[in-house]
Design an enzyme around this catalytic site. Structure first.
Site, PDB file in Angstrom:
ATOM      1  CE1 TYR A   2      -4.714   1.242   4.614  1.00 66.53           C
ATOM      2  CE2 TYR A   2      -3.022   0.014   5.892  1.00 66.53           C
ATOM      3  CZ  TYR A   2      -3.508   0.453   4.707  1.00 66.53           C
ATOM      4  OH  TYR A   2      -2.909   0.345   3.439  1.00 66.53           O
TER       5      TYR A   2
ATOM      6  CE1 TYR B 287      -4.623  -1.166  -4.792  1.00 66.99           C
ATOM      7  CE2 TYR B 287      -5.161  -3.641  -4.696  1.00 66.99           C
ATOM      8  CZ  TYR B 287      -4.627  -2.166  -3.955  1.00 66.99           C
ATOM      9  OH  TYR B 287      -4.987  -2.084  -2.421  1.00 66.99           O
TER      10      TYR B 287
ATOM     11  CB  SER C 207      -0.902   0.098   1.052  1.00 63.76           C
ATOM     12  OG  SER C 207      -1.969  -0.835   0.905  1.00 63.76           O
TER      13      SER C 207
ATOM     14  CE  LYS D  53      -3.745   0.763  -0.949  1.00 64.10           C
ATOM     15  NZ  LYS D  53      -4.570   0.575   0.271  1.00 64.10           N
TER      16      LYS D  53
ATOM     17  CB  VAL E 211       0.007  -6.019   4.086  1.00 61.38           C
ATOM     18  CG1 VAL E 211      -1.504  -5.269   4.549  1.00 61.38           C
ATOM     19  CG2 VAL E 211      -0.410  -6.095   2.451  1.00 61.38           C
TER      20      VAL E 211
HETATM   21  N1  GLN Z   1      -2.292  -5.507  -1.957  1.00 60.09           N
HETATM   22  C1  GLN Z   1      -2.934  -5.411  -0.788  1.00 60.09           C
HETATM   23  C2  GLN Z   1      -4.180  -5.495  -0.998  1.00 60.09           C
HETATM   24  O1  GLN Z   1      -4.848  -4.975  -1.808  1.00 60.09           O
HETATM   25  C3  GLN Z   1      -2.528  -3.973  -0.085  1.00 60.09           C
HETATM   26  C4  GLN Z   1      -3.016  -3.829   1.210  1.00 60.09           C
HETATM   27  C5  GLN Z   1      -2.228  -3.026   2.239  1.00 60.09           C
HETATM   28  O2  GLN Z   1      -0.854  -2.951   1.871  1.00 60.09           O
HETATM   29  N2  GLN Z   1      -2.644  -2.432   3.062  1.00 60.09           N
HETATM   30  O3  GLN Z   1      -4.970  -5.886   0.038  1.00 60.09           O
END
Ligand code: GLN
Length: 304
Positions: free
Chosen positions: A240, A188, A63, A66, A258
């Protein structure tokens, strides 16, 4: 300040925290990473850099990507991104579908999965190959041409992206997604499966710490106004549904993934990247958060 001494201290002091979190396993390929890894890099605005541990080992940025896709979209399309996503914390898990239905397919912010998918849809509306654009931007920012995607992780994500696909379909039904759902989901998964080292990430975060300017590139990468806004969204939405306790403990704008990475910004001073794969219940690096808490407490560098 003796930054190297502080990093040496932190690398030892976090040891008891290993084993308290859990490596992400909902993306099977991520579960294979060693839980014992720990790396940290400080990239100072002055150009100095300090590192410890596994700071040169590439890991899945997940993430954290992003943040860079948002930068690209803001650079190309400006404020119109906020017609497609909000800028409020969601209070739900990063992959929650709940508010999306109540709020007519407009995700709360660009850092939860739904928001990142809508942001990516905007990037994909531009001419050119979005994957190359993202990868090349990261290569440029990090000054590392070896940055690339981990195809095994990417395929594993594509095979298990059922919830992300569901949110993309929900947004499509509400008219908040223009492109093809499967193409967006695969792109993505590509951006999430890109790999970078702590050093790459800290260097890539430098413009966020220095009002858009990078002393390493000798160039203004983003405008002052963009930096103000991106750091604000990181502070309020980057971690988050534990963004409040992260602000309480660490007190810096940050973005997690993650894969166990966190990029945190001390405005005007430095960009910090930390990597430790075991996650807390909210999907943020357990040891990484502890390391950042120690760092801002020892150096009095929280923004508060
Ligand atoms: N690729 C992961 C997902 O879409 C990214 C989520 C994350 O890093 N919080 O669930």
């Amino acid at each position: 300040m003796e930054y190297q001494t502080i990093l040496n201290y932190i690398a030892e002091a976090v040891r008891p925290s290993f084993g308290k979190g859990k490596v992400a396993d909902y993306i099977p390929a991520l579960a294979e990473v060693s839980p014992q890894k720990f790396g940290m890099t400080l990239q100072l605005v002055s150009g100095e850099r300090f590192s410890i541990g596994d700071h040169n080992e590439p890991f899945s940025i997940q993430s954290i990507s992003k943040l860079f896709v948002l930068q690209l979209v803001m650079s190309h399309l400006g404020e119109m991104v906020w017609t497609r996503v909000g800028k409020e914390p969601s209070g739900d898990r990063f992959n929650s579908l709940m508010k999306l239905e109540h709020e007519a397919g407009i995700p709360r912010n660009p850092f939860i999965n739904a928001g990142a998918i809508a942001t990516l849809d905007l990037l994909m509306s531009l001419k050119g190959n979005a994957r190359h654009r993202i990868r090349n931007y990261l290569r440029y920012l990090s000054m590392d041409d070896s940055i690339d995607v981990n195809k095994t992780v990417m395929q594993s994500e594509i095979d298990h992206a059922h919830i992300n696909r569901a949110m993309a379909n929900l947004m499509k039904a509400h008219g908040n997604l223009n492109g093809d759902v499967e193409e967006i989901i695969e792109t993505y998964c590509y951006q999430c499966a890109l790999e970078m080292t702590c050093e790459d990430l800290a260097i890539a975060g430098l413009p966020l710490a220095s009002a858009g300017y990078s002393s390493l590139h000798g160039d203004a990468i983003l405008s002052k106004s963009q930096i103000k806004r991106i750091n604000a969204v990181m502070l309020t939405c980057g971690m988050y549904d534990s963004v409040g306790s992260f602000a309480y403990r660490v007190g810096l704008p940050a973005k997690s993934g993650v894969g166990g990475g966190i990029l945190a910004i001390v405005p005007g001073v430095m960009s910090i990247a930390v990597w430790a794969p075991e996650l807390d219940a909210f999907g943020n690096s357990y040891v990484g958060t502890t390391a950042l808490e120690m760092f801002t407490s020892m150096t009095h560098s929280s923004v508060f």
